[in-house]
Design a protein around this motif. Structure first.
Motif, PDB file in Angstrom:
ATOM      1  N   LEU A   1       0.828  -1.203   0.000  1.00 58.15           N
ATOM      2  CA  LEU A   1       0.000   0.000   0.000  1.00 58.15           C
ATOM      3  C   LEU A   1       0.866   1.258   0.000  1.00 58.15           C
ATOM      4  CD1 LEU A   1      -3.026   0.611   0.074  1.00 58.15           C
ATOM      5  CD2 LEU A   1      -2.874   0.659   2.561  1.00 58.15           C
ATOM      6  N   THR A   2       0.499   2.222  -0.820  1.00 59.33           N
ATOM      7  CA  THR A   2       1.259   3.468  -0.925  1.00 59.33           C
ATOM      8  C   THR A   2       0.311   4.663  -0.897  1.00 59.33           C
ATOM      9  OG1 THR A   2       1.159   3.454  -3.348  1.00 59.33           O
ATOM     10  CG2 THR A   2       3.070   2.379  -2.334  1.00 59.33           C
ATOM     11  N   GLY A   3       0.902   5.840  -0.910  1.00 60.31           N
ATOM     12  CA  GLY A   3       0.154   7.082  -1.102  1.00 60.31           C
ATOM     13  C   GLY A   3      -0.779   7.462   0.024  1.00 60.31           C
ATOM     14  N   ASP A   4      -1.800   8.238  -0.351  1.00 58.06           N
ATOM     15  CA  ASP A   4      -2.759   8.751   0.623  1.00 58.06           C
ATOM     16  C   ASP A   4      -3.502   7.634   1.337  1.00 58.06           C
ATOM     17  OD1 ASP A   4      -2.074  11.354  -0.013  1.00 58.06           O
ATOM     18  OD2 ASP A   4      -3.765  11.642  -1.389  1.00 58.06           O
ATOM     19  N   GLU A   5      -3.756   6.534   0.639  1.00 56.36           N
ATOM     20  CA  GLU A   5      -4.473   5.426   1.252  1.00 56.36           C
ATOM     21  C   GLU A   5      -3.670   4.833   2.409  1.00 56.36           C
ATOM     22  OE1 GLU A   5      -6.247   6.386  -2.452  1.00 56.36           O
ATOM     23  OE2 GLU A   5      -4.169   5.852  -2.060  1.00 56.36           O
TER      24      GLU A   5
ATOM     25  N   ALA B   1     -10.638  -3.524   7.850  1.00 57.46           N
ATOM     26  CA  ALA B   1     -11.800  -2.960   7.152  1.00 57.46           C
ATOM     27  C   ALA B   1     -12.707  -2.212   8.114  1.00 57.46           C
ATOM     28  CB  ALA B   1     -12.577  -4.065   6.438  1.00 57.46           C
ATOM     29  N   ALA B   2     -12.892  -2.746   9.306  1.00 60.10           N
ATOM     30  CA  ALA B   2     -13.731  -2.077  10.303  1.00 60.10           C
ATOM     31  C   ALA B   2     -13.139  -0.729  10.703  1.00 60.10           C
ATOM     32  CB  ALA B   2     -13.905  -2.970  11.529  1.00 60.10           C
TER      33      ALA B   2
ATOM     34  N   LEU C   1     -11.771   1.877   2.464  1.00 64.65           N
ATOM     35  CA  LEU C   1     -11.536   0.520   1.976  1.00 64.65           C
ATOM     36  C   LEU C   1     -11.723   0.446   0.460  1.00 64.65           C
ATOM     37  CD1 LEU C   1     -10.781  -2.368   2.497  1.00 64.65           C
ATOM     38  CD2 LEU C   1     -13.168  -2.832   3.065  1.00 64.65           C
ATOM     39  N   THR C   2     -12.721   1.132  -0.059  1.00 68.44           N
ATOM     40  CA  THR C   2     -12.927   1.164  -1.508  1.00 68.44           C
ATOM     41  C   THR C   2     -11.727   1.789  -2.209  1.00 68.44           C
ATOM     42  OG1 THR C   2     -15.327   1.232  -1.279  1.00 68.44           O
ATOM     43  CG2 THR C   2     -14.412   2.071  -3.353  1.00 68.44           C
ATOM     44  N   ARG C   3     -11.198   2.866  -1.658  1.00 70.90           N
ATOM     45  CA  ARG C   3     -10.008   3.507  -2.239  1.00 70.90           C
ATOM     46  C   ARG C   3      -8.804   2.564  -2.203  1.00 70.90           C
ATOM     47  NH1 ARG C   3      -9.448   8.234   1.472  1.00 70.90           N
ATOM     48  NH2 ARG C   3      -7.321   8.208   0.687  1.00 70.90           N
ATOM     49  N   ILE C   4      -8.645   1.867  -1.089  1.00 74.03           N
ATOM     50  CA  ILE C   4      -7.539   0.916  -0.958  1.00 74.03           C
ATOM     51  C   ILE C   4      -7.666  -0.176  -2.005  1.00 74.03           C
ATOM     52  CG2 ILE C   4      -6.608  -0.916   0.530  1.00 74.03           C
ATOM     53  CD1 ILE C   4      -7.235   0.995   2.928  1.00 74.03           C
ATOM     54  N   LEU C   5      -8.859  -0.710  -2.168  1.00 75.40           N
ATOM     55  CA  LEU C   5      -9.070  -1.801  -3.129  1.00 75.40           C
ATOM     56  C   LEU C   5      -8.855  -1.340  -4.565  1.00 75.40           C
ATOM     57  CD1 LEU C   5     -12.075  -3.637  -1.477  1.00 75.40           C
ATOM     58  CD2 LEU C   5      -9.676  -4.365  -1.571  1.00 75.40           C
ATOM     59  N   HIS C   6      -9.152  -0.073  -4.846  1.00 75.42           N
ATOM     60  CA  HIS C   6      -8.884   0.453  -6.192  1.00 75.42           C
ATOM     61  C   HIS C   6      -7.383   0.574  -6.455  1.00 75.42           C
ATOM     62  CE1 HIS C   6     -13.175   1.776  -6.442  1.00 75.42           C
ATOM     63  NE2 HIS C   6     -12.964   1.274  -7.651  1.00 75.42           N
TER      64      HIS C   6
ATOM     65  N   PHE D   1     -10.598  -9.060   1.983  1.00 72.83           N
ATOM     66  CA  PHE D   1     -11.237  -8.103   2.883  1.00 72.83           C
ATOM     67  C   PHE D   1     -12.710  -8.434   3.129  1.00 72.83           C
ATOM     68  CE2 PHE D   1      -7.622  -5.289   1.924  1.00 72.83           C
ATOM     69  CZ  PHE D   1      -7.390  -4.727   3.173  1.00 72.83           C
ATOM     70  N   GLY D   2     -13.182  -9.531   2.551  1.00 75.92           N
ATOM     71  CA  GLY D   2     -14.560  -9.934   2.768  1.00 75.92           C
ATOM     72  C   GLY D   2     -15.559  -9.261   1.854  1.00 75.92           C
ATOM     73  N   ARG D   3     -15.081  -8.711   0.759  1.00 74.60           N
ATOM     74  CA  ARG D   3     -15.946  -8.062  -0.223  1.00 74.60           C
ATOM     75  C   ARG D   3     -15.955  -8.876  -1.520  1.00 74.60           C
ATOM     76  NH1 ARG D   3     -15.300  -1.588  -0.810  1.00 74.60           N
ATOM     77  NH2 ARG D   3     -16.246  -0.984   1.148  1.00 74.60           N
ATOM     78  N   ALA D   4     -16.996  -8.673  -2.291  1.00 72.69           N
ATOM     79  CA  ALA D   4     -17.045  -9.310  -3.618  1.00 72.69           C
ATOM     80  C   ALA D   4     -16.013  -8.658  -4.519  1.00 72.69           C
ATOM     81  CB  ALA D   4     -18.433  -9.165  -4.214  1.00 72.69           C
TER      82      ALA D   4
END
Length: 126
Positions: A32-36, A94-95, A102-107, A117-120
């Protein structure tokens, strides 16, 4: 956070949960890098944030499955155990992160992390 990981992962002791947290967050810190990365560290408890940010981001990004395989290789653990550890820790992450971060991280991350992370795993239609 440690108690959530202990509960989610059904770890018998806090020490086992702590080992999983340290392993998985150090791996995530290499991806992981950047703002996230900065925003996630700000939302995690101090010890967890330190484990995340102590790692220098790797120049090659790993898919979700490659991430699990890399962690397993670093610890000589089975893939199943490492996958379990990853899911348990990522549920707590995630919590703390919340849905928007979390959406930003996944992108930012390659494919395969959403499931960890327990997401589709959502893909765009061609």
């Amino acid at each position: 956070m440690l108690e959530k990981v202990r509960y989610e992962g059904a770890y018998p002791t806090r020490e086992k949960a702590d080992e999983a947290v340290r392993l998985v967050l150090s791996g995530l810190g290499r991806q992981l890098t950047g703002d996230e990365r900065v925003d996630l560290a700000a939302r995690l408890p101090w010890e967890a944030a330190r484990g995340l940010t102590a790692q220098i981001p790797d120049t090659r990004q790993l898919t979700g499955w490659a991430f699990v395989k890399d962690l397993a290789a670093r610890t000589n653990a089975s893939l199943a155990t490492t996958r379990w550890d990853t899911g348990s820790v990522f549920a707590a992450v995630a919590a703390h992160a919340g849905p928007d971060l979390l959406t930003r991280i996944l992108h930012q991350l390659p494919t395969g992390y959403a499931l960890l992370f327990g997401r589709a795993e959502l893909t765009q239609a061609a």
